[in-house]
Design an enzyme around this catalytic site. Sequence first.
Site, PDB file in Angstrom:
ATOM      1  N   GLU A 111     -24.384 -17.135  41.959  1.00 32.92           N
ATOM      2  CA  GLU A 111     -25.460 -16.403  41.434  1.00 32.92           C
ATOM      3  C   GLU A 111     -25.165 -15.956  39.921  1.00 32.92           C
ATOM      4  O   GLU A 111     -24.288 -16.013  39.465  1.00 32.92           O
ATOM      5  CB  GLU A 111     -25.330 -14.901  42.393  1.00 32.92           C
ATOM      6  N   LYS A 113     -25.178 -13.165  37.039  1.00 35.09           N
ATOM      7  CA  LYS A 113     -24.518 -11.918  36.980  1.00 35.09           C
ATOM      8  C   LYS A 113     -25.469 -11.054  36.148  1.00 35.09           C
ATOM      9  O   LYS A 113     -25.786 -11.384  34.883  1.00 35.09           O
ATOM     10  CB  LYS A 113     -23.285 -11.895  36.425  1.00 35.09           C
ATOM     11  N   ASP A 115     -27.147  -8.333  34.211  1.00 35.75           N
ATOM     12  CA  ASP A 115     -26.434  -7.077  33.200  1.00 35.75           C
ATOM     13  C   ASP A 115     -27.507  -5.920  33.371  1.00 35.75           C
ATOM     14  O   ASP A 115     -28.382  -5.501  32.226  1.00 35.75           O
ATOM     15  CB  ASP A 115     -26.523  -7.662  31.678  1.00 35.75           C
ATOM     16  N   TYR A 225     -26.683  -8.042  47.674  1.00 32.39           N
ATOM     17  CA  TYR A 225     -25.776  -7.773  48.737  1.00 32.39           C
ATOM     18  C   TYR A 225     -26.408  -6.965  50.004  1.00 32.39           C
ATOM     19  O   TYR A 225     -26.719  -5.756  49.617  1.00 32.39           O
ATOM     20  CB  TYR A 225     -24.787  -6.946  47.977  1.00 32.39           C
ATOM     21  N   LYS A 311     -17.480 -14.369  33.305  1.00 27.84           N
ATOM     22  CA  LYS A 311     -18.581 -13.820  32.155  1.00 27.84           C
ATOM     23  C   LYS A 311     -18.584 -14.929  31.066  1.00 27.84           C
ATOM     24  O   LYS A 311     -17.479 -15.558  30.583  1.00 27.84           O
ATOM     25  CB  LYS A 311     -17.517 -12.722  31.237  1.00 27.84           C
ATOM     26  N   CYS A 404     -21.547  12.882   3.125  1.00 33.44           N
ATOM     27  CA  CYS A 404     -22.612  12.437   4.301  1.00 33.44           C
ATOM     28  C   CYS A 404     -23.765  12.126   3.539  1.00 33.44           C
ATOM     29  O   CYS A 404     -24.258  12.649   2.750  1.00 33.44           O
ATOM     30  CB  CYS A 404     -22.784  13.879   5.141  1.00 33.44           C
ATOM     31  N   CYS A 407     -26.539  15.179   4.426  1.00 29.09           N
ATOM     32  CA  CYS A 407     -26.687  16.425   3.526  1.00 29.09           C
ATOM     33  C   CYS A 407     -25.658  16.421   2.476  1.00 29.09           C
ATOM     34  O   CYS A 407     -25.490  17.344   1.948  1.00 29.09           O
ATOM     35  CB  CYS A 407     -26.345  17.329   4.584  1.00 29.09           C
ATOM     36  N   CYS A 422     -19.113  14.192   9.083  1.00 30.13           N
ATOM     37  CA  CYS A 422     -19.742  15.305   8.587  1.00 30.13           C
ATOM     38  C   CYS A 422     -19.489  16.740   8.954  1.00 30.13           C
ATOM     39  O   CYS A 422     -19.554  16.890  10.362  1.00 30.13           O
ATOM     40  CB  CYS A 422     -21.195  15.208   8.466  1.00 30.13           C
ATOM     41  N   CYS A 428     -26.498  20.191   8.780  1.00 31.10           N
ATOM     42  CA  CYS A 428     -26.959  18.924   8.762  1.00 31.10           C
ATOM     43  C   CYS A 428     -27.699  18.440   9.939  1.00 31.10           C
ATOM     44  O   CYS A 428     -27.455  18.716  11.265  1.00 31.10           O
ATOM     45  CB  CYS A 428     -25.610  17.849   8.745  1.00 31.10           C
TER      46      CYS A 428
HETATM   47  S1  IVH Z   1     -21.818  -8.554  43.829  1.00 37.97           S
HETATM   48  C1  IVH Z   1     -18.613  -6.660  46.202  1.00 37.97           C
HETATM   49  N1  IVH Z   1     -23.794  -9.950  42.593  1.00 37.97           N
HETATM   50  O1  IVH Z   1     -21.562  -6.751  38.331  1.00 37.97           O
HETATM   51  C2  IVH Z   1     -19.548  -7.491  45.419  1.00 37.97           C
HETATM   52  N2  IVH Z   1     -22.687  -8.120  41.509  1.00 37.97           N
HETATM   53  O2  IVH Z   1     -18.251  -5.944  39.004  1.00 37.97           O
HETATM   54  C3  IVH Z   1     -20.428  -6.398  44.820  1.00 37.97           C
HETATM   55  N3  IVH Z   1     -23.573  -7.640  39.339  1.00 37.97           N
HETATM   56  O3  IVH Z   1     -20.790  -3.680  39.945  1.00 37.97           O
HETATM   57  C4  IVH Z   1     -20.949  -7.086  43.411  1.00 37.97           C
HETATM   58  N4  IVH Z   1     -25.216  -9.354  39.150  1.00 37.97           N
HETATM   59  O4  IVH Z   1     -23.175  -4.420  39.048  1.00 37.97           O
HETATM   60  C5  IVH Z   1     -22.685  -8.782  42.644  1.00 37.97           C
HETATM   61  N5  IVH Z   1     -25.162 -11.348  41.508  1.00 37.97           N
HETATM   62  C6  IVH Z   1     -24.519 -10.245  41.474  1.00 37.97           C
HETATM   63  C7  IVH Z   1     -24.254  -9.184  40.416  1.00 37.97           C
HETATM   64  C8  IVH Z   1     -23.608  -8.153  40.341  1.00 37.97           C
HETATM   65  C9  IVH Z   1     -24.655  -8.067  38.375  1.00 37.97           C
HETATM   66  C10 IVH Z   1     -22.771  -6.580  38.803  1.00 37.97           C
HETATM   67  C11 IVH Z   1     -22.817  -5.286  39.726  1.00 37.97           C
HETATM   68  C12 IVH Z   1     -21.380  -5.105  39.965  1.00 37.97           C
HETATM   69  C13 IVH Z   1     -20.677  -5.886  38.863  1.00 37.97           C
HETATM   70  C14 IVH Z   1     -19.393  -6.720  39.345  1.00 37.97           C
END
Ligand code: IVH
Length: 667
Positions: A111, A113, A115, A225, A311, A404, A407, A422, A428
Amino acid sequence: MTETERIQELRTVLHQHNYNYYVLNQPTISDQDFDMMMHELQELESKHPEIYDPNSPTQRVGSDLNNEFETIVHKRPMLSLANTYNKEEVEEFYNRVKEGLHGAPFQICCELKFDGLSISLHYEHGQLTKAVTRGDGIQGDDVTENVRTIHSIPLQLDKGLDYPDEFEIRGEVLMPWSSFDRLNKQREEEEEPLFANPRNAASGTLKSKNSSTVAKRGLDAYLYYLLGDNITDDGHYENLQKAHSWGFQISKNIKLVNSLQEIYAYIDYWDQERKKLPVATDGVVLKVNSLAQQRSLGMTAKNPRWAIAYKFQAEQAETTLRQVVYQVGRTGAVTPVANMDPVQLAGTQVRRATLHNADVMQKLHLHVGDRVLVEKGGEIIPKIIDNVTENPNPKHQIQFVTNCPVCQTPLVRYEGEAAYYCPNETGCQPLILGRIEHFISRKAMNINSIGPETAEDFFRRGLIHDAADLYTLTEEQLLTPEGGGQVNARNILQSIQESKDVPFERVLYAIGIRFVGEIAAKTIARNLGSMEAVANASIDCLLGINGIGTVIAQSIVQFFSNPVNQRFIQRLQEYGLHMKLSEQELSSHSDRLTGKSIVISGVFAHHSRDEYKAFIEKHNGKNVGSISGKTSFILAGDNMGPAKLEKAQKLGIPIVSEDEFLEMIGE
Ligand code: IVH
């Protein structure tokens, strides 16, 4: 058809259109028709308050009432994932899983991740009942009202689908790039500080006290999830597809794979393709698909063993430095910011980068015209990480400012801090604003009808010049030019009035003496008893208080020697704020925990964690974060972390239950 029936009909139809529009991206009616129906529903609902429904589509527009967030203990802890930054670590994860499953075949669900910030949604009988932020993983903030304004989150699921009576679904709340750009543009025009990235913007928005602000900012959510006692499918992927069929927005870019090679291919593909997505992503999440296999793999102290986050590398680009300017923050900290020739980086055009502080800036030996390397990670504002000019000449190096920029007061550097400050706290502008924001904040005077944005607005309109002026505001001043907003004005005045009940120790914290945090303020309040005593205390007297050192003592004496502050305190007193401990506070303290260092761990039944912290302080004990040889005992609730338990046993530190503790302190 009766009006009540029409309301039910409109609610059903509008829920469907919402879903078509925000989840399927396939609206079947025009915006105008949608608005007309919404209007009709709003009108009918205002005539029939007896059939109010918090999940009605009209609630998505938010309210101007304030939400004080309640802390909620998660039914199941919200764990985070271990991070990896390279493919070797992904391979190690894969092999660990293989070993852990003793050679049984397994699938990995890949999947993106997202942000943003994680959210836990609870549904009962198809109705959204609670939305809670991750918080510290054990407990989070109840942000249900705000979450209701996010259009892609269903408030109620269609009847007759195969969802369990009760389940939890977790996902990420995020701010799409388009909303983020629009928001920052607007803030720029209004000279408000910009959000550094969509994640901060999403998080700031979701924690907003005002759900109508949330409604306007265009948040979105992807769910990833599904949890609950009655989840029938063994496959995580299959469960997500099911959740999709119930109306949840699930990423379309999830993929089930059977080999490490396929995982690498997924990572490589999305490392590039993600730049085209409408939302920010900062990596890939890999999860063992079978729930049974997930259970058999279990977890470590912090993370599940069945999932990992990879990451993406931060992106870098080279450009030319044109100028360094200096921003003064609300605390007075001065941050150098580089203006550069625009360069394309991680999907946006970058022309400014932070240089953090004087030391970081000086190390780069910067000159106007230097070629610099800029990096943009997922979570941070772009930063200059290297000066790639050959032989930069130190003679023409850009020097950090000495005064600063707002000010002109000479800057100071406090011991042990990287930033220059400052020190002109009463003269300020950014610092004055900072002090007002601090004054109204939750742990200080808790004037919750005013957020930082409103406070700034009052300041810019000349309604207030310092926090004491809040107590002089009148309803007339708060009405809009057309005379509207009466309810809002009264709310504001009421919560200002209520703040007069805040106990002295918090008043002492609220006045914003540098270095005097919540704990120091409490300690001093309890030892000296009144504002007058604090104002007259000598450095030696202050140093005599357990836990107060030179930095705090000097700062207090300096604060009260400033005539502007003296006048400020005098006015607060005139307006009726508590300037000394109440009789009750004076008598309710004890020395039962004197000299005890106490670690709090787990989830509690009778009081919240914050309340236990307060008890410890009240009885003169010390709450510490981690276990060491010096820890006197651990106040343990349910689900104490296994790592903590092991450490406590190793060091022979007693574990005290909630009930035993309450008995110990006589509460
Ligand atoms: S699964 C136990 N899936 O990334 C599994 N997390 O540290 C729980 N996140 O806190 C997370 N995309 O905020 C999962 N496709 C995804 C995600 C995802 C972003 C974030 C989430 C989590 C952190 C992982």
